[in-house]
Design an enzyme around this catalytic site. Structure first.
Site, PDB file in Angstrom:
ATOM      1  CG  HIS A  59       2.380  -2.562  -5.134  1.00  0.00           C
ATOM      2  ND1 HIS A  59       3.461  -3.031  -5.245  1.00  0.00           N
ATOM      3  CD2 HIS A  59       2.907  -1.964  -3.709  1.00  0.00           C
ATOM      4  CE1 HIS A  59       4.532  -3.160  -4.467  1.00  0.00           C
ATOM      5  NE2 HIS A  59       3.957  -2.549  -3.339  1.00  0.00           N
ATOM      6  CB  SER A  89       6.598  -4.045  -1.492  1.00  0.00           C
ATOM      7  OG  SER A  89       6.667  -3.070  -2.306  1.00  0.00           O
ATOM      8  CG  ASP A 143       2.829  -3.569  -8.619  1.00  0.00           C
ATOM      9  OD1 ASP A 143       3.142  -2.244  -8.288  1.00  0.00           O
ATOM     10  OD2 ASP A 143       3.304  -4.510  -7.687  1.00  0.00           O
TER      11      ASP A 143
END
Length: 691
Positions: A663, A543, A628
């Site tokens: 995610h 991330s 995501d």
């Protein structure tokens, strides 16, 4: 097999008179919702490209398939198939979750009054997940009368939840279903009214707090709060005392709260204190007052209190003062005690304060580097604090601590099936001098016998954003690296709050490059100290940590043998220029607003996608999820395509897209280890460790 070469379609992006040409912008024009249905031509083109990349990755790693399977079986083999959480008491019931052999999802249970009572299964997630490629349950909340369970259900992995309500007496679901919401709810005292957070259907931002009465249509749900500023997240919860419904609003620099007595669900919420552009605080109700953790004239936060009937900031009184060397993170309120979670020298501490005498002490911790914090404590009347503890060598452990006698009871330590001896591993806490003279904490673990002669492989992990501190906790899967000769380190770089709030402030906005420099300096340190060499050093981040990886390989690619970037936020400038993308507007105070020239130019100077250049890059594995909602799939996809265009080496560059996940990766208890096995096999193979 040759790597896929993405088609170029020049697309001009203009800001402040500056023109950027993005040859791979077309990749973002797919419609994620059409994966399962008939895709349009553009979506099919994107899916074909991602499929080609996945095929190439599988082919490139084909020689590691046996190793991947070995790693997978090894990792899941360490996990107890029959596992159960430590029960906690709430409103007369003991709640816990458990797993059964071969099942991917938890089973939520409770027992009334006593742990010897008959078990009631309140939610078997395995049954709900049948037939779903992805399934997640979150935000379980039982009504005050113990009869109803509300929870959020996500079947797409975009954190778009449908709130469902189960009658715990009959086992039947109510007809009430609330779509496009956050998972958590707050029950009013009447057991018929619940407050929830509705999401914007485009940006996915939490936007409104609504009130739903059971048995009525969601179309008639009343909005009790609407956030007009898109830079704020919002949500709601019930205070631990049960007496208040609390709405919270939070941006990077400011928080705001509104309160309502839970026995008055039709009343109007009252603002706790006027919102300020720069003021962060949190609240917790206790008897006839609120405790307030605030950074008002206190960079590292201080503790205040105020009467519940007049909560304006002008009435706040100091309980614990600000300290330059201690970050006050959070509190837990009990009838007789107050527990304060603090961070000093990069490590969490738990401070116990007697509510009446004000005498205090710290709970001792066992190792030089560890992860510890307040666990689930629902019972207001108890003198027992539940907290968790682990280290890089010690598995996750839950303790019950008697705050009167100071005796500690071990309630559970996660089992490592097959055995694990922490004494066979060495944990070090090192301070690395950065290029600007600051000292960066680094936590390192390796197995006894590891030689510091530069020959050993080393994995360095980093994050460094949002004030999030990656504490040195345990990972059973990591043993598969350590037992094969790897050392592992966490660089506690700026952008986290490892050394207090200023550590975060020095790693965001116009100081963001400190984050990247710190990581590079830590990498250089482990090479200079002969933990490893540049031909044996690996890096990993996900991330915002994936952004870190992107910046680092542009800046110092020669330091690394291989890099793993998971769901990487690498197209910073373009994403932050588009307010329709989820999370963008809330993060202007983290990265900057590109509408402002200074922010535009600074972001452009480090944004990994914008700074790809003709040079040698290390071997790279890039992981993403098609659904995501936090870092959209097209960022890593475009980045890989551009790297392929510019890189001057013959090293591996692989993109793996999980077509069923978002995610957080795959759902379920064990499927995530398939991806970890791929990542580990990628590194082990490059380190010439074949089994």
């Amino acid at each position: 097999m040759q790597p896929p070469i993405a088609e170029k379609q020049p697309y001009e992006l203009t800001g402040h008179g500056d023109v950027r040409v993005d040859n791979y912008y077309w990749m973002r024009l797919a419609d994620e919702q059409k994966l399962a249905s008939e895709p349009d031509e553009q979506t099919k083109k994107v899916l074909d490209y991602l499929g080609a990349e996945n095929n190439y990755t599988r082919e490139a790693l084909k020689s590691t398939e046996t190793l991947q399977e070995t790693l997978y079986q090894e990792m899941v083999g360490r996990i107890s198939q029959n596992d159960e959480s430590v029960p906690y008491l709430s409103h007369g019931y003991y709640y816990y979750s458990r797993y059964e052999v071969g099942k991917e999802y938890p089973i939520y249970c409770r027992k009334k009054g006593d742990l010897s009572s008959k078990e009631q299964v309140i939610l078997d997630v395995n049954q709900l997940a049948e037939g779903q490629e992805f399934y997640n349950v979150s935000g379980l909340k039982v009504s005050p009368d113990n009869k109803l369970l509300a929870f959020g259900e996500d079947t797409l992995s975009r954190r778009i939840y449908t709130i469902r309500i189960l009658n715990l007496e009959t086992g039947e679901f109510l007809k009430d279903e609330i779509p496009f919401a956050e998972a958590g709810v707050a029950w009013a005292a009447d057991n018929q009214t619940l407050f929830y957070t509705a999401k914007n259907k485009v940006s996915l931002l939490s936007e409104e707090i609504k009130k739903h009465t059971l048995g009525t249509s969601t179309d008639t749900d009343k909005t009790v709060y609407k956030e007009e500023d898109p830079s704020y997240y919002i949500g709601c919860y019930q205070s631990k005392s049960g007496e208040y419904i609390i709405i919270w609003n939070s941006s990077t620099l400011s928080t705001d709260h509104h309160i309502l007595k839970s026995d008055n669900p039709n009343g109007a919420f009252k603002q706790f204190t006027p919102r300020e552009a720069v003021h962060e605080y949190s609240i917790e109700h206790f008897e006839d007052k609120f405790y307030v953790v605030t950074n008002w004239e206190a960079t590292n936060f201080r503790l205040m209190e105020v009467g519940e009937n007049d909560t304006d900031k002008s009435n706040w009184k100091e309980v614990l003062p600000h300290r330059e060397d201690v970050l006050l993170s959070s509190i837990e309120v009990f009838k007789n005690f107050l527990v304060v979670e603090e961070r000093k020298n990069g490590l969490n501490q738990l401070r116990v304060i007697n509510q009446k005498s004000k005498e205090d002490y710290y709970i001792p911790m066992d190792e030089v580097a560890y992860k510890a914090g307040i666990d689930t404590n629902k019972d207001f009347e108890t003198n027992t604090l539940r907290y968790y503890y682990s280290s890089l060598a010690t598995p996750e452990t839950v303790y019950d601590f008697d705050m009167v006698t100071k005796e500690r009871q071990l309630r559970k330590q996660d089992e490592v099936v097959g055995g694990h001896d922490p004494s066979q591993y060495i944990v070090e806490r090192i301070m690395v001098e950065a290029r600007d003279g600051r000292s960066i904490p680094m936590s390192i673990i390796y197995k006894k016998g590891f030689k510091k002669d530069g020959s050993g492989p080393f994995l360095l992990y980093g994050y460094g954003s949002y004030g999030h501190t990656v504490d040195p906790g345990f990972s059973s899967s990591r043993l598969s690296l350590l037992d094969r000769g790897f050392a592992f380190g966490i660089a506690h770089i700026r952008g986290s709050q490892a050394l207090g709030r200023s550590w975060y402030d020095d790693g965001k906005m116009f100081k963001k490059k400190n984050t990247f420099n710190d990581f590079v300096d830590c990498a250089q340190y482990v090479i200079n100290a002969d933990f490893t060499s540049s031909n044996r050093l690996f890096a990993m981040g996900g991330s915002a940590g994936g952004l870190l990886m992107g910046a680092v390989v542009n800046q110092a690619p020669e330091l690394f043998r291989g890099v793993i970037a998971a769901v990487p936020f690498v197209d910073v400038l373009t994403t932050m220029s588009d307010p329709t993308i989820p999370l963008t507007t809330n993060e202007y105070d983290e990265w900057g607003n590109p509408d402002e020239l200074e922010s535009y130019e600074y972001m452009k100077s480090y944004s990994p996608y914008d700074n790809v250049k003709a040079q040698d890059y290390p071997n790279m594995l890039v992981m993403t999820g098609y659904f995501d909602s936090q870092v959209q799939y097209w960022e890593p996809a475009k980045w890989v395509a551009k790297l392929r265009e510019f890189k001057t080496d013959d090293n591996l560059l692989l993109l793996n897209t999980n077509m069923e996940a978002g995610h957080g990766g795959a759902s379920g208890r064990f499927r995530v280890y398939r991806e970890i096995a791929m990542e580990y096999a990628f590194m082990l193979d490059l380190a010439n460790i074949k089994q």
